[in-house]
Design a protein around this motif. Structure first.
Motif, PDB file in Angstrom:
ATOM      1  N   GLU A 103      -1.747   3.720  -2.825  1.00 41.52           N
ATOM      2  CA  GLU A 103      -0.863   4.830  -2.507  1.00 41.52           C
ATOM      3  C   GLU A 103      -1.126   5.264  -1.071  1.00 41.52           C
ATOM      4  OE1 GLU A 103      -0.297   7.759  -5.978  1.00 41.52           O
ATOM      5  OE2 GLU A 103      -2.292   6.876  -6.257  1.00 41.52           O
ATOM      6  N   SER A 161       3.465   9.350   2.774  1.00 45.04           N
ATOM      7  CA  SER A 161       4.729   9.245   3.484  1.00 45.04           C
ATOM      8  C   SER A 161       5.543  10.495   3.174  1.00 45.04           C
ATOM      9  CB  SER A 161       5.487   7.992   3.037  1.00 45.04           C
ATOM     10  OG  SER A 161       6.749   7.928   3.648  1.00 45.04           O
ATOM     11  N   ARG A 166       4.002  12.975   0.721  1.00 43.29           N
ATOM     12  CA  ARG A 166       3.757  12.590  -0.670  1.00 43.29           C
ATOM     13  C   ARG A 166       3.045  11.249  -0.722  1.00 43.29           C
ATOM     14  NH1 ARG A 166       9.241  11.998  -3.365  1.00 43.29           N
ATOM     15  NH2 ARG A 166       7.878  10.939  -4.808  1.00 43.29           N
ATOM     16  N   ARG A 177       2.320   1.493  -4.356  1.00 42.96           N
ATOM     17  CA  ARG A 177       2.723   0.088  -4.207  1.00 42.96           C
ATOM     18  C   ARG A 177       1.756  -0.741  -5.039  1.00 42.96           C
ATOM     19  NH1 ARG A 177       2.044  -3.415   1.248  1.00 42.96           N
ATOM     20  NH2 ARG A 177       2.763  -5.383   0.408  1.00 42.96           N
ATOM     21  N   ARG A 217       2.910   7.592  -1.973  1.00 43.76           N
ATOM     22  CA  ARG A 217       3.885   6.581  -2.389  1.00 43.76           C
ATOM     23  C   ARG A 217       3.125   5.355  -2.885  1.00 43.76           C
ATOM     24  NH1 ARG A 217       9.041   9.056  -1.664  1.00 43.76           N
ATOM     25  NH2 ARG A 217       8.710  10.555   0.009  1.00 43.76           N
TER      26      ARG A 217
END
Length: 152
Positions: free
Chosen positions: A81, A84, A87, A91, A89
């Motif tokens: 994470e 971005s 927050r 993956r 984000r």
């Protein structure tokens, strides 16, 4: 004669170590209480670490103290994470997937799957500190600075 002064691709270095875990100087293991990690190699310009992750184990939100790096998932899957627009984000990175990052990269890495994971991480230069953060109202706030030799 041409002499290259290019620095090695850190993800490629991780791939070389990931390709042969039996050649690691330490035996891979899993720890039920915390992520296991061991330094596999150190050179003049980078160092290599192996990490194992049981389901649910992960890092805090952190940077690498000015070191650039890369990591490669050897087995299992990890979720990275990054921040971005205020927050985190996520993956997901499955076995064989990797990630390069720069010296200012901040992330959280967690094993959100139901089976263990193994990864290889490479840092240039070698880690001397890591800063841990909290994300408060969309902004990074320093929680702690961990020093090599004291915290790991």
């Amino acid at each position: 004669m041409f002499t290259s002064t290019a620095e090695p691709d850190l993800l490629a270095v991780a791939g070389r170590f990931a390709a042969d875990p039996t050649g690691w100087p330490v035996a891979l293991r899993f720890d039920a209480h915390q992520r296991w990690y061991a330094r596999l190699a150190v050179g003049a310009d980078h160092e290599v670490w192996a990490l194992s992750w049981l389901p649910g184990q992960g890092t805090e939100l952190h940077d690498h103290g000015g070191s650039a790096g890369a990591f490669l998932v050897v087995d299992g899957a990890l979720t990275e994470e990054t921040v971005s627009a205020g927050r985190l984000r996520p993956r997901r990175l499955a076995a064989g997937a990797g990630r390069r990052f720069g010296a200012r990269h901040v992330h959280v890495v967690t094993n959100r799957d139901d089976r263990p994971a193994v990864s290889v991480h490479v840092y240039r230069p070698a880690l001397t500190r890591m800063t841990h953060y909290r994300l408060v109202d969309g902004r990074l706030r320093v929680a702690e600075v961990a020093e090599a030799g004291a915290a790991w």
